[in-house]
Write an enzyme that holds these catalytic residues in place. Structure first.
Site, PDB file in Angstrom:
ATOM      1  N   CYS A  33       0.811  -1.226   0.000  1.00 21.19           N
ATOM      2  CA  CYS A  33       0.000   0.000   0.000  1.00 21.19           C
ATOM      3  C   CYS A  33       0.843   1.273   0.000  1.00 21.19           C
ATOM      4  CB  CYS A  33      -0.973   0.013   1.174  1.00 21.19           C
ATOM      5  SG  CYS A  33      -0.174   0.240   2.765  1.00 21.19           S
ATOM      6  N   CYS A 103      -2.220  -1.227   9.210  1.00 19.27           N
ATOM      7  CA  CYS A 103      -1.621   0.007   9.735  1.00 19.27           C
ATOM      8  C   CYS A 103      -1.230  -0.164  11.200  1.00 19.27           C
ATOM      9  CB  CYS A 103      -2.583   1.181   9.586  1.00 19.27           C
ATOM     10  SG  CYS A 103      -2.931   1.616   7.869  1.00 19.27           S
TER      11      CYS A 103
END
Length: 147
Positions: A33, A103
């Site tokens: 990402c 994350c």
């Protein structure tokens, strides 16, 4: 989609910046990402994290998890900092959407990478700490993506 706490930490991040001559610096990324997270630790002679800062390149969830992770380790000793997991970061933020869980994993790995750097610089071993990955997907088999 995002909780109030995630939005607050994204819009008003805590502990953003750098620490010159940091005791430990850890950088991890997610090639899939493009997120990159760097954590700076200032650790005193009693192994207490006096200060912590972060720099993150990524989405709002990456910034929010970085911010929360710094809040969770500040003032803790290095062994307590080792106990800050991605689940603890997610719980402190009242959750993350499933597609943003990576994350919180970046935040955990960045803390571990900074602790590893500190241990290397000081010739010590931190119980439970192993050499961090520079990419959270390192060692995974390549997955076929469908478009």
């Amino acid at each position: 989609m995002y909780t109030e706490k995630v939005m607050d930490h994204f819009q008003h991040p805590r502990n953003m910046g750098e620490i010159e001559n940091a005791s430990g610096v850890g950088t991890v990324g997610n090639a899939k990402c493009g997120d990159i997270m760097r954590i700076y630790l200032d650790i005193d002679e009693n192994q207490i994290i006096r200060d912590v800062k972060f720099k993150t390149f990524g989405c709002g969830a990456a910034v929010a998890t970085s911010s929360m992770a710094t809040e969770l380790v500040k003032g803790k000793n290095i062994q307590e900092a080792m106990e800050v997991t991605n689940k603890a970061v997610m719980e402190a933020l009242d959750g993350l959407p499933p597609v943003k869980v990576h994350c919180s994993l970046l935040a955990e790995e960045a803390i571990h990478a900074a602790l590893w750097d500190y241990a290397e610089k000081n010739g010590i071993e931190i119980k439970g700490l192993s050499k961090p990955k520079s990419d959270i997907h390192e060692g995974e088999e390549e997955e076929e993506e469908e478009y």
